[in-house]
Design an enzyme around this catalytic site. Structure first.
Site, PDB file in Angstrom:
ATOM      1  N   HIS A 146       0.710  -1.663  -0.368  1.00 17.76           N
ATOM      2  CA  HIS A 146      -0.180   0.285  -0.271  1.00 17.76           C
ATOM      3  C   HIS A 146       0.706   1.241   0.322  1.00 17.76           C
ATOM      4  CE1 HIS A 146      -2.989   2.815  -0.009  1.00 17.76           C
ATOM      5  NE2 HIS A 146      -4.205   2.211   1.650  1.00 17.76           N
ATOM      6  N   HIS A 183      -2.786   6.532  -0.714  1.00 20.28           N
ATOM      7  CA  HIS A 183      -3.711   7.449   0.217  1.00 20.28           C
ATOM      8  C   HIS A 183      -3.583   7.795   1.641  1.00 20.28           C
ATOM      9  CE1 HIS A 183      -6.715   4.767  -2.011  1.00 20.28           C
ATOM     10  NE2 HIS A 183      -6.826   5.511  -3.235  1.00 20.28           N
ATOM     11  N   TYR A 219      -1.168   6.879   4.063  1.00 14.57           N
ATOM     12  CA  TYR A 219      -0.339   5.514   4.774  1.00 14.57           C
ATOM     13  C   TYR A 219       0.995   6.018   4.612  1.00 14.57           C
ATOM     14  CZ  TYR A 219      -5.492   4.537   5.054  1.00 14.57           C
ATOM     15  OH  TYR A 219      -6.286   4.704   5.310  1.00 14.57           O
TER      16      TYR A 219
END
Ligand code: FNR
Length: 363
Positions: free
Chosen positions: A179, A182, A184
């Site tokens: 990931h 977004h 993070y």
């Protein structure tokens, strides 16, 4: 066969079609120990029987403090491995490959579950939350100021991604998605909005991309040669008037990630700051199309893709190789089965579960 339902192979993984399920946090770990629950087995199980090419399981913490909320899943111990194994075994019994999105939430960790009736913001330590960390002591709007990470913290994050990846393999996952989107942790390092470091991990493009590159190299070396490695990125922060992350940097990074052994990218946007985003059908497709065209790596488009014809057209026009669906899949666990019917596949070509034979879509 239609383009949307044509197979795609990434390394040693054959994927039966190009409709993938997006990672979506369920906030259903009521035990707060990162172990997936009955909810997860039923939720992913239903979709494993729903005809997807690939399921990507929700953002799963590489460490307890890497979780987005106390109710998020994790992959840092053996109990979690066993619980995931049950879910991956079932997906395989339905012919559906399943991957996991590995995440460290950084300054966006320890938040309240994003569920109706829940407060927003950071969960206080006294209520089961934890101290958050980030590249710099710069807060995301509405959240606590994180502690700036030391080099030791950074090295531990890389080790945690590696250990979680090994556990993902043990748990039967077919692929790992890192990931990097977004807002993070990995995205926090990429964007000057969150990263004001002056050491080797901040400042220049090479320094801001160092952590994600190191994670990719370390994870790639830790997983089997035949297992594809995916990365999700936010192509832009949608911020114009201050230094931020944008599409040019994304293209540059994906070139590098491809050389480091990443097999496909999923191109989303946003998440690192409040921004004005022109949300509408397929509003992020242009970014995926640019990455696909300029880097030549298998690319997934995501974001308000809801209709079978819309999805098929993206593939036909060469804008993306894969479509990833989020909210539409919360409404309809068998979206691909219906889409295949609407796009004219014959009943025999559609992967209906045998027990549902009397409920097939028919002309
Ligand atoms: C999300 N999204 C998301 N993204 C991600 O990378 N990891 C995650 O765990 C989550 N969690 C999550 C939960 C819920 C309930 C929603 C609705 C969304 C974003 C998601 O994967 C997708 O990118 C967006 O929803 C946009 O696609 P759709 O919904 O317009 O198809």
């Amino acid at each position: 066969m239609t383009s949307l339902f044509s197979p795609i192979t990434l390394r040693g993984l054959d994927i039966r079609n190009r409709v993938w399920m997006a990672p979506m946090c369920q906030y259903q770990v009521t035990t707060h120990d990162g172990v997936p629950q009955e909810w997860h087995a039923v939720h992913y199980g239903a979709r494993a029987a729903g005809g997807f090419g690939l399921i990507v399981v929700e953002a799963t913490g590489v460490s307890p403090e890497g979780r987005i909320s106390p109710a998020c899943t994790g992959l840092w111990n053996d109990e979690q491995v066993q619980a995931w194994k049950r879910i991956t075994d079932f997906a395989h019994s339905q012919g559906t490959p399943i991957g996991v999105q590995l995440n460290h939430a950084g300054r966006k960790a320890s938040t309240h579950p994003w569920l109706p009736g829940q407060p927003s913001g950071t969960v206080p330590v006294a209520d089961g939350g934890w101290e958050t960390v980030g590249p710099s002591a710069v807060a995301q709007n509405g959240l606590d100021i994180p502690r700036e990470m030391t080099l030791e913290d950074i090295h531990k994050v890389i080790d945690d991604f590696v250990a979680a990846s090994r556990r993902a393999v043990e748990a039967g996952f077919d692929t790992i998605e890192i990931h990097g989107a977004h807002g993070y942790l990995l995205h926090q390092f990429l964007t000057p909005l969150a990263n004001t470091r002056t050491d080797d991990y901040g400042g220049t493009f090479d320094n801001r991309t160092r952590l994600i590159r190191e994670v990719v190299v370390a994870v790639r070396a830790a997983i089997p040669e035949g297992m594809p490695l995916l990365v999700r990125l936010s192509a832009t922060d949608w911020i114009k008037d201050e230094p931020s992350w944008d599409a040019d940097q994304t293209v540059r990074l994906v070139h590098v990630l491809k050389d480091l052994g990443v097999d496909a990218v999923d191109i989303s946007t946003g998440g690192a700051a409040s921004a004005s985003i022109p949300v509408g059908p397929g509003y992020q497709v242009e970014f995926a199309a640019r990455v696909k065209k300029e880097v030549g790596i298998p690319t997934s488009a995501v974001g308000l893709i809801t209709e079978p014809r819309q999805a098929q057209t993206l593939i036909d026009e060469g804008l993306a190789d894969i479509v990833t669906l989020g909210r539409a899949v919360l409404r309809d666990a068998s979206w691909p089965l219906r889409a295949a019917h609407e796009l004219g596949l014959s009943t025999e070509e559609i992967p209906y579960p045998a027990s549902y034979w009397r409920g097939v879509w028919s002309h």
